[in-house]
Design a protein around this motif. Structure first.
Motif, PDB file in Angstrom:
ATOM      1  N   GLU A 146      -2.894   6.749  -0.660  1.00  0.00           N
ATOM      2  CA  GLU A 146      -4.004   6.800  -1.604  1.00  0.00           C
ATOM      3  C   GLU A 146      -3.806   5.891  -2.815  1.00  0.00           C
ATOM      4  O   GLU A 146      -4.239   6.220  -3.915  1.00  0.00           O
ATOM      5  CB  GLU A 146      -4.255   8.245  -2.073  1.00  0.00           C
ATOM      6  N   GLY A 147      -3.143   4.745  -2.617  1.00  0.00           N
ATOM      7  CA  GLY A 147      -2.945   3.862  -3.746  1.00  0.00           C
ATOM      8  C   GLY A 147      -2.328   2.530  -3.367  1.00  0.00           C
ATOM      9  O   GLY A 147      -2.118   2.218  -2.187  1.00  0.00           O
ATOM     10  N   VAL A 148      -2.027   1.754  -4.397  1.00  0.00           N
ATOM     11  CA  VAL A 148      -1.465   0.406  -4.224  1.00  0.00           C
ATOM     12  C   VAL A 148      -0.414   0.167  -5.298  1.00  0.00           C
ATOM     13  O   VAL A 148      -0.589   0.554  -6.453  1.00  0.00           O
ATOM     14  CB  VAL A 148      -2.563  -0.676  -4.330  1.00  0.00           C
ATOM     15  N   GLN A 190     -11.439   2.422  -2.971  1.00  0.00           N
ATOM     16  CA  GLN A 190     -10.072   1.973  -2.709  1.00  0.00           C
ATOM     17  C   GLN A 190      -9.796   0.644  -3.395  1.00  0.00           C
ATOM     18  O   GLN A 190      -8.712   0.430  -3.943  1.00  0.00           O
ATOM     19  CB  GLN A 190      -9.852   1.877  -1.198  1.00  0.00           C
ATOM     20  N   ARG A 242      -6.114   5.145   6.384  1.00  0.00           N
ATOM     21  CA  ARG A 242      -6.408   4.978   4.958  1.00  0.00           C
ATOM     22  C   ARG A 242      -5.335   4.114   4.282  1.00  0.00           C
ATOM     23  O   ARG A 242      -5.649   3.318   3.392  1.00  0.00           O
ATOM     24  CB  ARG A 242      -6.508   6.340   4.271  1.00  0.00           C
ATOM     25  N   SER A 280      -6.955  -0.465  -6.340  1.00  0.00           N
ATOM     26  CA  SER A 280      -6.141  -1.667  -6.270  1.00  0.00           C
ATOM     27  C   SER A 280      -6.329  -2.534  -7.519  1.00  0.00           C
ATOM     28  O   SER A 280      -5.359  -3.060  -8.072  1.00  0.00           O
ATOM     29  CB  SER A 280      -6.515  -2.471  -5.012  1.00  0.00           C
ATOM     30  N   GLN A 309      -6.222   0.695   4.928  1.00  0.00           N
ATOM     31  CA  GLN A 309      -7.364   0.290   4.101  1.00  0.00           C
ATOM     32  C   GLN A 309      -6.884  -0.131   2.710  1.00  0.00           C
ATOM     33  O   GLN A 309      -7.358  -1.128   2.155  1.00  0.00           O
ATOM     34  CB  GLN A 309      -8.366   1.437   3.982  1.00  0.00           C
ATOM     35  N   TYR A 310      -5.947   0.621   2.154  1.00  0.00           N
ATOM     36  CA  TYR A 310      -5.383   0.231   0.853  1.00  0.00           C
ATOM     37  C   TYR A 310      -4.591  -1.070   0.977  1.00  0.00           C
ATOM     38  O   TYR A 310      -4.536  -1.857   0.021  1.00  0.00           O
ATOM     39  CB  TYR A 310      -4.503   1.348   0.307  1.00  0.00           C
ATOM     40  N   ALA A 353      -7.121  -3.622   0.685  1.00  0.00           N
ATOM     41  CA  ALA A 353      -7.561  -3.721  -0.707  1.00  0.00           C
ATOM     42  C   ALA A 353      -6.563  -4.520  -1.536  1.00  0.00           C
ATOM     43  O   ALA A 353      -6.950  -5.307  -2.405  1.00  0.00           O
ATOM     44  CB  ALA A 353      -7.737  -2.314  -1.298  1.00  0.00           C
ATOM     45  N   GLU A 354      -5.290  -4.313  -1.267  1.00  0.00           N
ATOM     46  CA  GLU A 354      -4.251  -5.075  -1.976  1.00  0.00           C
ATOM     47  C   GLU A 354      -4.416  -6.567  -1.725  1.00  0.00           C
ATOM     48  O   GLU A 354      -4.386  -7.391  -2.654  1.00  0.00           O
ATOM     49  CB  GLU A 354      -2.868  -4.611  -1.508  1.00  0.00           C
ATOM     50  N   PRO A 402     -11.369  -1.967   3.252  1.00  0.00           N
ATOM     51  CA  PRO A 402     -11.390  -0.862   2.291  1.00  0.00           C
ATOM     52  C   PRO A 402     -12.798  -0.596   1.776  1.00  0.00           C
ATOM     53  O   PRO A 402     -13.675  -1.464   1.838  1.00  0.00           O
ATOM     54  CB  PRO A 402     -10.502  -1.397   1.161  1.00  0.00           C
ATOM     55  N   ALA A 461       0.838  -1.190   0.000  1.00  0.00           N
ATOM     56  CA  ALA A 461       0.000   0.000   0.000  1.00  0.00           C
ATOM     57  C   ALA A 461       0.873   1.241   0.000  1.00  0.00           C
ATOM     58  O   ALA A 461       1.969   1.250   0.578  1.00  0.00           O
ATOM     59  CB  ALA A 461      -0.912   0.008   1.224  1.00  0.00           C
TER      60      ALA A 461
END
Length: 334
Positions: free
Chosen positions: A17-19, A295, A177, A299, A180-181, A184-185, A291, A14
């Motif tokens: 704001e991204g993956v 989000q 957050r 991912s 959370q990512y 999501a990953e 997530p 993570a």
């Protein structure tokens, strides 16, 4: 399952704001921008032949993999941070910044970011190795004489410090957050490994916990360290000898933990052996959060882009990665 139908093993991490996902030929980071757009950073893999050889040697491959991941991952973390900072800039300031992008992302800059990533890992590992030993020595030096017991108490202190640290930082909005990512990953990788079509609805059905995770590696280093430091052959006379032994054994702890992580992942489908991976899964209850669909969408975008680029390079019969490295990838816009 026939060999040709087995999915490739992918990993990721993570970022803000991204993956980021690592493929066979390329690492891809997807970041959600402030305007809702998803942008990408695509970095071809260019491992040296000697690095690939070291990755095949038990114990050594763990250290090589961790250091390599820290170096390469730092660029993707920096990209996400730069993207976030870019979103906060005024238009005039952004225009000035864009004029400097090419020089800022020179080879020297990239190497500098990689070095910082490796040093951050080393310093962090040393802190979480030495501080618990110092605390135990200070608090319980005269409580008992059994050094195995001292090592066990040291391990308990290390676990308490680790869990406390993770819980405290998880309360901050930006780290929440990030976690959370992280979830999501894991969900995307698990859904892919299950053969699911990657849609937010399908992906959300899966657990945010995964056996093959850096969090599992962290807790394994603690467990392996407790066992190794408790062996009677590693005797110390004073706190300085204790510190020296811990530093000397650190590469061995990392190497053994990496091998144990591989084993726990390999036997996770065997009911009686699944429990070997439980400590890592329990720690992920802190390092991952559930997530939301947006989000998960980021991912999925990162993972699909990685698959797309990997397939393109595969079809090109091993297209020279140096050519890919000269493609026009804006370090902020992707």
């Amino acid at each position: 399952m026939p060999e040709q139908s087995k999915p490739n093993i992918y990993g990721g991490q993570a970022v803000i704001e991204g993956v980021m996902f690592g493929g066979k030929y390329v690492n891809v980071t997807a970041v959600r921008r402030k305007n809702g757009e998803i942008t990408f950073l695509e970095v071809p893999k260019q491992d040296k032949a000697w690095v690939k050889r070291l990755r095949k040697i038990p114990l050594i491959r763990g250290i090589v993999s961790i250091v390599d991941s820290s170096a390469k991952g730092s660029k993707h973390l920096n990209y996400a941070a730069e993207a976030m900072a870019d979103d906060e800039m005024e238009p005039e300031e952004r225009a000035k910044q864009q004029d400097k992008e090419e020089s800022k992302w020179s080879l020297t800059m990239i190497l500098g970011v990689a070095v910082v990533g490796v040093l951050s890992f080393i310093v962090g590992k040393l802190i979480f190795t030495l501080v618990p030993a110092l605390l135990e020595q200070y608090l319980f030096q005269h409580a008992f004489s059994n050094q195995t017991l001292h090592s066990l108490v040291e391990g308990v202190i290390k676990i308490v410090l680790l869990l406390s640290y993770l819980w405290i930082i998880s309360q901050t909005p930006i780290i929440k957050r990030l976690f959370q990512y992280h979830g999501a990953e894991h969900k995307v990788i698990t859904a892919y490994e299950a053969g699911e079509e990657l849609t937010p609805k399908n992906v959300q059905k899966y657990s945010r916990l995964h056996y093959r995770c850096g969090s599992s590696f962290i807790i394994l280093t603690v467990i392996v360290g407790i066992i190794l430091y408790s062996l009677p052959i590693f005797h110390w006379e004073n706190v300085w000898e204790r510190m020296y032994i811990r530093i000397l054994l650190l590469p061995i702890v990392i190497g053994l933990s990496f091998e144990l992580l591989r084993i726990t992942n390999a036997v996770r489908e065997i009911p009686v052996l699944r429990f070997l991976g439980y400590p890592g899964l329990w720690l992920q209850l802190l390092t991952t959060k559930e997530p939301n669909d947006e989000q998960v969408e980021v991912s999925i975008a990162s993972f699909n882009r990685m698959l797309e680029l990997d397939a393109s390079l595969e079809e090109s019969n091993g297209l020279l990665l140096s050519e890919a490295s000269h493609s026009s990838l804006d370090p902020v816009k992707g």
